[in-house]
Design a protein around this motif. Sequence first.
Motif, short mmCIF file in Angstrom:
data_model
loop_
_atom_site.label_atom_id
_atom_site.label_comp_id
_atom_site.label_asym_id
_atom_site.label_seq_id
_atom_site.Cartn_x
_atom_site.Cartn_y
_atom_site.Cartn_z
N ARG A 8 -8.38 -0.96 0.58
CA ARG A 8 -8.19 -1.96 -0.20
C ARG A 8 -7.17 -2.96 -0.42
O ARG A 8 -7.33 -3.34 0.02
CB ARG A 8 -7.61 -1.23 -1.99
N THR A 9 -6.10 -1.83 0.14
CA THR A 9 -4.29 -3.55 0.82
C THR A 9 -5.44 -3.84 1.64
O THR A 9 -4.52 -5.11 1.74
CB THR A 9 -3.84 -2.50 1.36
N GLU B 63 -1.20 -6.83 -5.77
CA GLU B 63 -1.84 -8.03 -5.97
C GLU B 63 -1.53 -8.93 -6.58
O GLU B 63 -1.83 -9.95 -5.97
CB GLU B 63 -2.78 -6.58 -7.08
N TYR C 264 -13.00 -4.58 7.73
CA TYR C 264 -13.78 -5.12 6.79
C TYR C 264 -13.19 -6.85 7.57
O TYR C 264 -13.43 -8.14 7.26
CB TYR C 264 -12.30 -5.65 5.78
N ASN D 206 -8.15 5.20 0.53
CA ASN D 206 -7.98 4.07 -0.15
C ASN D 206 -7.52 3.94 -0.20
O ASN D 206 -7.88 1.85 -0.96
CB ASN D 206 -8.72 5.59 -1.39
N ILE D 207 -6.25 4.02 -0.72
CA ILE D 207 -5.58 2.83 -0.99
C ILE D 207 -5.54 1.54 0.53
O ILE D 207 -5.11 0.04 0.53
CB ILE D 207 -3.84 3.15 -0.73
N GLN E 35 -8.11 -5.31 2.32
CA GLN E 35 -9.38 -6.10 1.40
C GLN E 35 -8.21 -6.86 0.69
O GLN E 35 -9.11 -8.39 0.87
CB GLN E 35 -9.46 -5.56 0.81
N LEU E 36 -7.43 -6.45 0.41
CA LEU E 36 -6.85 -7.90 -0.55
C LEU E 36 -5.67 -8.92 0.32
O LEU E 36 -5.68 -10.12 -0.13
CB LEU E 36 -4.75 -6.94 -1.42
N GLY F 26 0.69 -1.19 0.19
CA GLY F 26 -0.40 -0.15 0.31
C GLY F 26 0.80 1.43 -0.03
O GLY F 26 0.72 2.03 0.93
#
Length: 259
Positions: free
Chosen positions: A52-53, A27, A106, A48-49, A55-56, A13
């Motif tokens: 997303r990270t 990813e 999450y 945002n990053i 979640q990844l 990230g």
Amino acid sequence: MKKHSVDLNSDMGEGFGAWQIGDGVDEDIMPFISSANIATGFHAGDPNIMARTVQLAKQAGVGVGAHPGFRDLVGFGRRTITESPQALVNDIIFQLGALREFARLYNVSVQHVKPHGALYMLAARDEDLSRLLIETLQRLDPTLLLYCMEASVTYRIARELGQPVIREFYADRDYDRSGSIVFTRRVGRLDADQVAAKVLRACVEGRVATVDGDDIAIDFDSVCIHSDTPGALKLVESTRALLTRHDIRVAAPLPARVH
């Protein structure tokens, strides 16, 4: 003694807005590692990053850690900023709190804290900073793992205070004869087979060559490969493949227990 399993961690990230640091392949790297050090906004990363990270990492079954740094977006956290230990620890708490909320969103737990770059190296030699950081983490969550080098003040104080730590081995950095890494602001492209062989030797023989021409003993719990090192994906792939071929399992550290 040969290791039967080892953690493999990488910094994730580390972009900001439209900007990406390194090869920009989080990813692709994520499935090969077992722990992710997620940038928390001061040296890199944004909301945002970070979201997303997290979640990844959840999708890949990878342990989530906070990667707080100096307040230094321009210098990518590699410039030392002169502040009091309390101010620096407050910055770390601020960044940890941001990541913990995304992790909670999450339904992911935060496994560890690993300071970034120049902040990591400062803590490694600064007793006041390391002591205050460890005492603060123990008040916040005594199960949080702290990543550090064995050859550091941080590790010594952690052992003294009973802080659960994960000792790191740096696959893509050089060592000096003290067992500390040689801090650098820019790393060139490395040979993936040589990096993998260096890690395998450390896991099997417990030794590493140094820039001084010595060969020293080394012990560790986790192997770090930085995602901003050129060709990082190939380094991670080759290292994991070689460890697997030699029956060394890649797995996140076991959770710490509170006694």
